[in-house]
Design a protein around this motif. Sequence first.
Motif, PDB file in Angstrom:
ATOM      1  N   PRO A  90       9.500   6.449 -13.640  1.00  0.00           N
ATOM      2  CA  PRO A  90       9.242   5.921 -12.272  1.00  0.00           C
ATOM      3  C   PRO A  90       7.724   5.459 -12.263  1.00  0.00           C
ATOM      4  O   PRO A  90       6.812   5.990 -12.943  1.00  0.00           O
ATOM      5  CB  PRO A  90       9.352   7.062 -11.199  1.00  0.00           C
ATOM      6  CG  PRO A  90      10.285   8.131 -12.120  1.00  0.00           C
ATOM      7  CD  PRO A  90       9.937   7.838 -13.292  1.00  0.00           C
ATOM      8  N   VAL A  91       7.572   4.383 -11.620  1.00  0.00           N
ATOM      9  CA  VAL A  91       6.090   4.017 -11.442  1.00  0.00           C
ATOM     10  C   VAL A  91       5.852   3.614 -10.135  1.00  0.00           C
ATOM     11  O   VAL A  91       6.473   3.164  -9.310  1.00  0.00           O
ATOM     12  CB  VAL A  91       6.154   2.215 -12.192  1.00  0.00           C
ATOM     13  CG1 VAL A  91       4.424   1.736 -11.726  1.00  0.00           C
ATOM     14  CG2 VAL A  91       6.357   2.507 -13.643  1.00  0.00           C
ATOM     15  N   VAL A  92       4.615   4.133  -9.596  1.00  0.00           N
ATOM     16  CA  VAL A  92       4.141   4.126  -8.387  1.00  0.00           C
ATOM     17  C   VAL A  92       2.904   3.058  -8.415  1.00  0.00           C
ATOM     18  O   VAL A  92       2.057   3.267  -9.139  1.00  0.00           O
ATOM     19  CB  VAL A  92       3.783   5.113  -7.657  1.00  0.00           C
ATOM     20  CG1 VAL A  92       3.002   5.340  -6.325  1.00  0.00           C
ATOM     21  CG2 VAL A  92       4.818   6.319  -7.238  1.00  0.00           C
ATOM     22  N   MET A  93       2.846   1.845  -7.430  1.00  0.00           N
ATOM     23  CA  MET A  93       1.807   0.988  -7.576  1.00  0.00           C
ATOM     24  C   MET A  93       0.513   1.614  -6.586  1.00  0.00           C
ATOM     25  O   MET A  93       1.062   1.940  -5.331  1.00  0.00           O
ATOM     26  CB  MET A  93       2.161  -0.316  -7.378  1.00  0.00           C
ATOM     27  CG  MET A  93       3.152  -0.753  -8.066  1.00  0.00           C
ATOM     28  SD  MET A  93       2.610  -1.048  -9.796  1.00  0.00           S
ATOM     29  CE  MET A  93       1.818  -2.535  -9.727  1.00  0.00           C
ATOM     30  N   VAL A  94      -0.759   1.205  -6.864  1.00  0.00           N
ATOM     31  CA  VAL A  94      -1.764   1.422  -5.661  1.00  0.00           C
ATOM     32  C   VAL A  94      -2.956   0.323  -5.751  1.00  0.00           C
ATOM     33  O   VAL A  94      -2.949  -0.006  -6.689  1.00  0.00           O
ATOM     34  CB  VAL A  94      -2.599   2.986  -6.072  1.00  0.00           C
ATOM     35  CG1 VAL A  94      -1.651   4.054  -5.971  1.00  0.00           C
ATOM     36  CG2 VAL A  94      -3.037   2.697  -7.504  1.00  0.00           C
ATOM     37  N   SER A 106       6.099  -6.098  -5.873  1.00  0.00           N
ATOM     38  CA  SER A 106       6.152  -4.752  -6.570  1.00  0.00           C
ATOM     39  C   SER A 106       7.754  -4.125  -6.621  1.00  0.00           C
ATOM     40  O   SER A 106       7.858  -3.725  -7.726  1.00  0.00           O
ATOM     41  CB  SER A 106       5.324  -3.542  -5.973  1.00  0.00           C
ATOM     42  OG  SER A 106       3.831  -3.898  -6.010  1.00  0.00           O
ATOM     43  N   ILE A 107       8.375  -4.036  -5.441  1.00  0.00           N
ATOM     44  CA  ILE A 107       9.705  -3.516  -5.249  1.00  0.00           C
ATOM     45  C   ILE A 107      10.759  -4.313  -6.197  1.00  0.00           C
ATOM     46  O   ILE A 107      11.579  -3.627  -6.757  1.00  0.00           O
ATOM     47  CB  ILE A 107       9.938  -3.426  -3.901  1.00  0.00           C
ATOM     48  CG1 ILE A 107       9.147  -2.754  -2.977  1.00  0.00           C
ATOM     49  CG2 ILE A 107      11.651  -3.376  -3.612  1.00  0.00           C
ATOM     50  CD1 ILE A 107       9.513  -2.870  -1.490  1.00  0.00           C
ATOM     51  N   LYS A 108      10.444  -5.705  -6.353  1.00  0.00           N
ATOM     52  CA  LYS A 108      11.236  -6.435  -7.238  1.00  0.00           C
ATOM     53  C   LYS A 108      11.301  -6.334  -8.629  1.00  0.00           C
ATOM     54  O   LYS A 108      12.229  -6.303  -9.438  1.00  0.00           O
ATOM     55  CB  LYS A 108      11.028  -7.965  -6.905  1.00  0.00           C
ATOM     56  CG  LYS A 108      11.575  -8.602  -5.629  1.00  0.00           C
ATOM     57  CD  LYS A 108      11.229 -10.171  -5.707  1.00  0.00           C
ATOM     58  CE  LYS A 108      11.892 -10.599  -4.337  1.00  0.00           C
ATOM     59  NZ  LYS A 108      11.859 -12.363  -4.119  1.00  0.00           N
ATOM     60  N   HIS A 109       9.932  -5.751  -9.035  1.00  0.00           N
ATOM     61  CA  HIS A 109       9.725  -5.421 -10.532  1.00  0.00           C
ATOM     62  C   HIS A 109       9.924  -4.223 -10.754  1.00  0.00           C
ATOM     63  O   HIS A 109       9.655  -3.621 -11.713  1.00  0.00           O
ATOM     64  CB  HIS A 109       8.370  -5.747 -10.885  1.00  0.00           C
ATOM     65  CG  HIS A 109       8.013  -7.359 -11.074  1.00  0.00           C
ATOM     66  ND1 HIS A 109       8.717  -8.200 -11.797  1.00  0.00           N
ATOM     67  CD2 HIS A 109       7.118  -8.246 -10.437  1.00  0.00           C
ATOM     68  CE1 HIS A 109       8.339  -9.154 -11.731  1.00  0.00           C
ATOM     69  NE2 HIS A 109       7.273  -9.422 -10.975  1.00  0.00           N
ATOM     70  N   GLY A 110      10.453  -3.183  -9.679  1.00  0.00           N
ATOM     71  CA  GLY A 110      10.953  -1.652  -9.934  1.00  0.00           C
ATOM     72  C   GLY A 110      10.014  -0.814  -9.455  1.00  0.00           C
ATOM     73  O   GLY A 110      10.296   0.469  -9.851  1.00  0.00           O
ATOM     74  N   ALA A 111       8.748  -0.965  -8.841  1.00  0.00           N
ATOM     75  CA  ALA A 111       8.083  -0.077  -8.374  1.00  0.00           C
ATOM     76  C   ALA A 111       8.889   0.762  -7.597  1.00  0.00           C
ATOM     77  O   ALA A 111       9.629   0.478  -6.503  1.00  0.00           O
ATOM     78  CB  ALA A 111       6.819  -0.619  -7.592  1.00  0.00           C
TER      79      ALA A 111
END
Length: 244
Positions: A90-94, A106-111
């Motif tokens: 899992p990846v979380v973006m900040v 971000s959501i489209k790329h899997g975040a």
Amino acid sequence: MLLKENSHGDQFPVGMRVLAIDANFVCLKYLVTVLQQCRYKVTATTDAEEALQILRNKNEEFDIVITDVVREDIDGFKLLQIISLEMDIPVVMVSANDDVSNIMRSIKHGARDYLLKPVRLQEMMNIWQHVIRKNLDNPEKSSITKEIIDQKTSTLKRTRNQSTKEEDESTKEEGETDTHPDIASSSRKKSRMTWTQELHEKFLDAIQELGNEEAVPNTILKIMNVPGLTRENVASHLQGNTRK
């Protein structure tokens, strides 16, 4: 620059293994401090290439990745895309940017989540949920022990049963049936319906068509026009994917 910090204790989520990436050293130090307060095991770096090398060599040693969006070495979205394609983690973006287009990208790329800087302690304390969800979906690939999953599963099952009951009652009231192929037939047994890529794309298209002001669950549901999809499904997905 690479930093390492051991956690205290061994009861999940205490000791959860986090790879933190931020091009700004000050922001990275702050992020590491917050993660340490959650008693996670943290490995941190300002270098995206170094982060990728660590993941490619030892991705099984990490439970989750937290990375910034704005970078000079590798674009944050590109970094997210590489991790999503190469590693099952899992990846979380900040980011300091709360632009909706960045969140959607971000959501489209899997975040799994998109959080605003400076991150809050409570947000970091809750990121373990993304790890649990991933491991429940792929138990054979889990790096977390069976005891950890069993510990959390009893609570999650109660939530699933209550959620399923409410969705079933709502569906009966609206006279709808689960006939669309995008909605998994096992949804009655799960807390959250399965959002396939096709269904998720329809969700994003509906939001883009409506615009931010009109993108509410009822209107999104109408635009998507998917048999069996309920307002509660859309509301839950909307909340989970646009949370800041």
